[in-house]
Structures are given as structure tokens and as C-alpha cells.
Scaffold this motif. Structure first.
Motif, PDB file in Angstrom:
ATOM      1  N   UNK A 156       0.682   5.840  -7.556  1.00  0.00           N
ATOM      2  CA  UNK A 156       1.972   6.675  -7.896  1.00  0.00           C
ATOM      3  C   UNK A 156       2.227   6.721  -9.225  1.00  0.00           C
ATOM      4  N   UNK A 157       2.738   8.052  -9.621  1.00  0.00           N
ATOM      5  CA  UNK A 157       2.949   8.263 -11.088  1.00  0.00           C
ATOM      6  C   UNK A 157       3.879   7.495 -11.853  1.00  0.00           C
ATOM      7  N   UNK A 158       4.948   6.704 -11.002  1.00  0.00           N
ATOM      8  CA  UNK A 158       5.728   5.945 -11.724  1.00  0.00           C
ATOM      9  C   UNK A 158       5.115   4.507 -12.402  1.00  0.00           C
ATOM     10  N   UNK A 159       3.948   4.282 -11.643  1.00  0.00           N
ATOM     11  CA  UNK A 159       3.193   3.188 -12.087  1.00  0.00           C
ATOM     12  C   UNK A 159       2.118   3.585 -13.267  1.00  0.00           C
ATOM     13  N   UNK A 160       1.804   4.750 -13.292  1.00  0.00           N
ATOM     14  CA  UNK A 160       0.948   5.180 -14.394  1.00  0.00           C
ATOM     15  C   UNK A 160       1.637   5.585 -15.759  1.00  0.00           C
ATOM     16  N   UNK A 161       3.137   5.583 -15.864  1.00  0.00           N
ATOM     17  CA  UNK A 161       3.711   5.674 -17.040  1.00  0.00           C
ATOM     18  C   UNK A 161       3.521   4.750 -18.093  1.00  0.00           C
ATOM     19  N   UNK A 162       3.510   5.176 -19.333  1.00  0.00           N
ATOM     20  CA  UNK A 162       3.373   4.203 -20.526  1.00  0.00           C
ATOM     21  C   UNK A 162       2.047   3.344 -20.536  1.00  0.00           C
ATOM     22  N   UNK A 173       0.805  -1.247  -0.130  1.00  0.00           N
ATOM     23  CA  UNK A 173      -0.026  -0.293   0.111  1.00  0.00           C
ATOM     24  C   UNK A 173       0.844   1.240  -0.016  1.00  0.00           C
ATOM     25  N   UNK A 174       1.719   1.129   0.652  1.00  0.00           N
ATOM     26  CA  UNK A 174       2.775   2.474   0.925  1.00  0.00           C
ATOM     27  C   UNK A 174       3.385   2.733  -0.332  1.00  0.00           C
ATOM     28  N   UNK A 175       3.861   1.700  -1.039  1.00  0.00           N
ATOM     29  CA  UNK A 175       4.880   1.829  -2.347  1.00  0.00           C
ATOM     30  C   UNK A 175       3.812   2.027  -3.473  1.00  0.00           C
ATOM     31  N   UNK A 176       2.691   1.543  -3.629  1.00  0.00           N
ATOM     32  CA  UNK A 176       2.078   1.560  -4.864  1.00  0.00           C
ATOM     33  C   UNK A 176       1.129   3.039  -4.830  1.00  0.00           C
ATOM     34  N   UNK A 177       0.962   3.294  -3.465  1.00  0.00           N
ATOM     35  CA  UNK A 177      -0.239   4.642  -3.641  1.00  0.00           C
ATOM     36  C   UNK A 177       0.304   5.903  -2.675  1.00  0.00           C
ATOM     37  N   UNK A 178      -0.275   6.782  -3.077  1.00  0.00           N
ATOM     38  CA  UNK A 178      -0.039   8.257  -2.355  1.00  0.00           C
ATOM     39  C   UNK A 178      -1.624   8.145  -1.660  1.00  0.00           C
ATOM     40  N   UNK A 179      -1.380   8.230  -0.237  1.00  0.00           N
ATOM     41  CA  UNK A 179      -2.648   8.297   0.336  1.00  0.00           C
ATOM     42  C   UNK A 179      -2.660   9.485   1.044  1.00  0.00           C
TER      43      UNK A 179
END
Length: 257
Positions: free
Chosen positions: A127-133, A113-119
Motif C-alpha cells: 500500500x502507498x502509505x507504507x512506501x512513503x519516505x 494481508x488486507x491492510x498491508x497490500x492491495x490485492x
């Protein structure tokens, strides 16, 4: 017999509910396939019926965490523009989600949860790095035009929507989906009537992937718990069947045609 009766009388319909990291063994197998790619290469993935986006972000979390050097390009497809826009926004309520009747985060650890999302209060933003490409594409998985629109993919993910279609439509759709997979690429296809999947796999000479086969089959407790009372329920794996690997495999390598 019970399951056959349920399927005979059920009125099938689509659902948009899902979970993050829904089937961990399937994601682990995808990670292993990504590990085979050369350093700095591009991995093309199509996620069909991407729903609210949980599967898309789960895949990207799994692969990018293991192989940050890869250029992972995902095309996420859904037939609903409203749901597609929801997924693209990538913001989820941190409390219970009515789409699935329980929290879509219930299968995540605190670390994930901590590393996938901004709460922020009751909201969790991917998180932005997971939304790229990510390309968000409105489309119908059963349409031959989709193949031209997306082009060949290294991995095609077609999970948990074919079971909600009537069998003839599901079979035609599955045959169409196979055309998206590049030569020697891989197809992940869970959540489909087993007879249909086995029939198409046999006729098109798909190669079932034995690695983690049983773990992937049992990897989603929600569908296993639905058998035999729901049409989307998944039967227990039966080693006594001579075709058990073909019947129960959810991941296939598609041979060059």
C-alpha cells in the motif's frame, strides 16, 4: 561439534529470500523503541541488505501502525541493483515465491494481508502509505563510504546477511556497520556467527538489550530449524553460559564514542 564441522566445510553464499513479519518479537521491540520518541519527531532507520524489501515494509507496517504521528524515514540498502529495483517496486506474487521455497506471506494473518497490500489476482502490491519516505540506496555494508552516504541513524538493521560471509569479512563489516548508529542508537543484528557478534560487542562496549531477548532469539523458526545442519542455523539459547546475554542478544544500544 556437528555445527562446527558444518561451518568448517560449508561454502557460504548470499540468499535473497525472506518473509514478511519474519521475526515478530524483534519487530515488537522496534515498536517499543519507537514509542519512546516524542510526538511528531523523526525516526531514522537504515535497513542493510534489504533484499526484496519484505523486512523494510514489515518495519514500516509495525511502526507506522503504532505511531502514525512519527516521521519515519528509511534508507534501504542492498548490493544488488536488480534486487533493489524489485524491492522498490513493492509488488509480490501472492502464491509461492521461489526465492524462499514457500510463500513469503505465510507468517501473515488475513488482517495483515488486507491492510498491508492491495490485492489484484495473483499479485500483492504494498500500500502507498507504507512506501512513503523510503530511499533505496545501492551500496555495500562493508564500505566505509556508506557511513558518509547515509549519515547517522537512530536504528540500524543488519539482519541475516553477515552469516553468509566468511568470518573475517563479517567481523570487519560488523565493525563498519556500527559506525552508522547515532549516539545511544540501536543496532539490530541477527543472522551472524555468534562468536563474531559477541567479540565485536564486547570490544566496542555495546549494551545488549534484555527486553524480549529470548523471544527475539527464537523468533525466526527458519534459522532455528537450520541448526546444526546449516551454517546459517542458530543454536539454542543456553542460560548456563556466563556470557549468555551478550552472546544471544540480537539488539544492542551503541554507546556514544
Amino acid at each position: 561439534m556437528l555445527y562446527k564441522l558444518v561451518r568448517l566445510h560449508a561454502t557460504r553464499q548470499q540468499y535473497f529470500g525472506t518473509f514478511f513479519l519474519r521475526n515478530r518479537p524483534a519487530l515488537e521491540l522496534m515498536r517499543r523503541l519507537a514509542q519512546e520518541k516524542a510526538e511528531g519527531s523523526t525516526l531514522r532507520i537504515a535497513v542493510l541488505a534489504c533484499s526484496i524489501g519484505a523486512e523494510v515494509y514489515s518495519i514500516l507496517w509495525t511502526i507506522r501502525s503504532a505511531r502514525p504521528d512519527l516521521k519515519v524515514r528509511v534508507c534501504a540498502v542492498d548490493i544488488s541493483e536488480e534486487i533493489l529495483n524489485f524491492a522498490k517496486r513493492g509488488v509480490y506474487a501472492a502464491s509461492t515465491c521461489g526465492l524462499v521455497g514457500s510463500s513469503i506471506f505465510e507468517r501473515l494473518t488475513a488482517h495483515e494481508m488486507q491492510h498491508m497490500f492491495d490485492l489484484d489476482g495473483d499479485e500483492a502490491s504494498v500500500k502507498p502509505w507504507l512506501r512513503e519516505e523510503i530511499t533505496w540506496q545501492l551500496g555495500d555494508a562493508s564500505s566505509p563510504e556508506l557511513i558518509q552516504a547515509l549519515g547517522p541513524q537512530d536504528i540500524v538493521v543488519a539482519n541475516n546477511f553477515l552469516c553468509h560471509m566468511e568470518p573475517p569479512a563479517a567481523e570487519n563489516c560488523l565493525r563498519n556497520i556500527a559506525g552508522l548508529v547515532d549516539r545511544e542508537g540501536h543496532l539490530f543484528v541477527a543472522g551472524v556467527d555468534l562468536e563474531i557478534r559477541a567479540k565485536v560487542a564486547r570490544e566496542l562496549a555495546w549494551r545488549p538489550i534484555p527486553d524480549l531477548l529470548e523471544q527475539v532469539h527464537d523468533g525466526d523458526p527458519s534459522v532455528r530449524a537450520g541448526w546444526p545442519w546449516c551454517w546459517w542455523g542458530l543454536e539454542p539459547l543456553d542460560h548456563r553460559r556466563p556470557d549468555w546475554q551478550l552472546r544471544y542478544a540480537a539488539v544492542f544500544q551503541i554507546p556514544a564514542q
